[in-house]
Design a protein around this motif. Sequence first.
Motif, short mmCIF file in Angstrom:
data_model
loop_
_atom_site.label_atom_id
_atom_site.label_comp_id
_atom_site.label_asym_id
_atom_site.label_seq_id
_atom_site.Cartn_x
_atom_site.Cartn_y
_atom_site.Cartn_z
N ILE A 1 6.97 5.21 7.31
CA ILE A 1 6.44 6.55 7.05
C ILE A 1 7.61 7.53 6.94
O ILE A 1 8.34 7.75 7.92
N ASN A 2 7.79 8.12 5.79
CA ASN A 2 8.75 9.22 5.66
C ASN A 2 8.11 10.47 6.21
O ASN A 2 6.99 10.82 5.80
N ILE A 3 8.80 11.13 7.09
CA ILE A 3 8.17 12.31 7.71
C ILE A 3 9.23 13.31 8.15
O ILE A 3 10.29 12.92 8.64
N HIS A 4 8.91 14.58 7.96
CA HIS A 4 9.85 15.63 8.37
C HIS A 4 9.64 16.05 9.83
O HIS A 4 10.57 16.52 10.46
N ASP A 48 4.80 8.29 2.03
CA ASP A 48 5.86 9.27 1.78
C ASP A 48 5.33 10.67 2.10
O ASP A 48 4.53 11.22 1.35
N GLU A 49 5.73 11.20 3.22
CA GLU A 49 5.30 12.52 3.70
C GLU A 49 3.77 12.63 3.69
O GLU A 49 3.21 13.54 3.07
N PRO A 50 3.08 11.73 4.40
CA PRO A 50 1.62 11.69 4.28
C PRO A 50 0.91 12.91 4.84
O PRO A 50 -0.24 13.16 4.48
N VAL A 51 1.57 13.68 5.72
CA VAL A 51 0.88 14.83 6.31
C VAL A 51 1.52 16.16 5.92
O VAL A 51 1.17 17.20 6.46
N ARG A 84 -7.83 3.34 0.90
CA ARG A 84 -7.49 2.64 -0.35
C ARG A 84 -6.31 1.70 -0.12
O ARG A 84 -6.33 0.54 -0.55
N ALA A 85 -5.29 2.20 0.58
CA ALA A 85 -4.10 1.36 0.83
C ALA A 85 -4.45 0.15 1.70
O ALA A 85 -4.01 -0.97 1.43
N ILE A 86 -5.27 0.38 2.73
CA ILE A 86 -5.63 -0.71 3.64
C ILE A 86 -6.50 -1.75 2.93
O ILE A 86 -6.42 -2.94 3.19
N GLY A 137 0.85 -1.19 0.00
CA GLY A 137 0.00 0.00 0.00
C GLY A 137 0.89 1.24 0.00
O GLY A 137 1.89 1.28 0.72
N PHE A 138 0.55 2.21 -0.82
CA PHE A 138 1.38 3.42 -0.88
C PHE A 138 0.49 4.63 -0.60
O PHE A 138 -0.57 4.78 -1.18
N ILE A 139 0.97 5.47 0.29
CA ILE A 139 0.23 6.70 0.61
C ILE A 139 1.13 7.87 0.21
O ILE A 139 2.28 7.95 0.65
N TRP A 140 0.60 8.74 -0.63
CA TRP A 140 1.39 9.83 -1.20
C TRP A 140 1.07 11.14 -0.52
O TRP A 140 -0.06 11.35 -0.05
N GLN A 141 2.02 12.03 -0.54
CA GLN A 141 1.78 13.36 0.04
C GLN A 141 0.57 14.03 -0.59
O GLN A 141 -0.26 14.64 0.08
N GLU A 142 0.47 13.91 -1.92
CA GLU A 142 -0.63 14.60 -2.63
C GLU A 142 -1.80 13.66 -2.93
O GLU A 142 -2.49 13.82 -3.92
N TYR A 143 -1.95 12.64 -2.13
CA TYR A 143 -3.10 11.72 -2.10
C TYR A 143 -3.22 10.78 -3.31
O TYR A 143 -3.59 9.64 -3.18
N ASN A 144 -2.97 11.31 -4.53
CA ASN A 144 -3.10 10.47 -5.73
C ASN A 144 -4.48 9.84 -5.88
O ASN A 144 -4.59 8.68 -6.27
#
Length: 269
Positions: free
Chosen positions: A201-204, A170-173, A158-160, A82-89
């Motif tokens: 989770i990639n996160i800053h 990748d930077e989900p928030v 969607r990912a779940i 499952g992939f979660i994108w910063q800009e939702y996609n």
Amino acid sequence: MLEVKNLQVVYSNGNEALKSISLSAKRGEIIAVIGRSGAGKSTLLRCINGLQTATSGEIILDNENITHMSQQQLRLTRRHIGFIWQEYNLIERLPAMTNVLIGRLGYNPGFGSLLGYFDRSHREIALQSLERVHMLHRANFRADRLSGGEKQRVSIARAISQNPKILLADEPVASLDPELSVQVMADLARVAREVEVLTLINIHDVELAKKYADRLIGIAQGVIVYDGKPETLDSHTMNRIYRFDKDQNAGSSMSPENNALLGSPAVVA
Ligand SMILES: Nc1ncnc2c1ncn2[C@@H]1O[C@H](COP(=O)(O)OP(=O)(O)OP(=O)(O)O)[C@@H](O)[C@H]1O
Ligand SMILES: [Mg+2]
């Protein structure tokens, strides 16, 4: 569950984005990957998802070597990622429910999915996934009518709904305001725990990372400089992760390439 061994990625321009990264992770772990911009966080996730080819090293997911895959293998493997994108996609003009059903595409091959037909079992899974992120009441809303936080919740659903072996975010928030960031991270971590899926989770935002992850991996210039519990991340290690690399940056603004750019009429114009 996930084994990354000596992963190296050198981009075609010679940029070595990852240098011999190794890690192993278990089912259900929630891992935040932190590091400065350009550290290599996205490259790592993209390799696991098969969007980026490794130059050397190996990635093993659930005993399957997924480092180099044919297009067909890639398709089969991706349905478990499952992939979660910063800009939702999300597909903006389609309802939330249909966007979540897209997560079931890998399990609904053939004409059915082409015609947008998903049988009852797929629809049930999609509805359950929306319910998990408290978005059932928005199932029929078009994605473009949803707020940023709602869009990201649909994208988590969607990912779940893929019943993934691994969830990559990748930077989900990063596109959300601070308050929503906390809420969406809380939802993501809660759902990941409920379904016991390994999550990277990639996160800053280090505070959010520490609050919601079981484990932090700090990357600096393509190298893991910290891998451990959030509680044991000290200021010395934080400095290593986020240090300002004087050597690398001092020269860059005056490099011959940048001087050429400054002088280039095409860029100045
Ligand atoms: N397609 C590419 N071609 C060449 N170099 C690339 C490419 N994609 C990324 N890079 C470089 O690889 C390094 C790692 O990039 P990556 O996107 O993985 O970093 P990141 O940690 O995700 O950064 P950010 O926090 O800004 O998203 C950077 O130096 C980047 O410029
Ligand atoms: Mg990135």
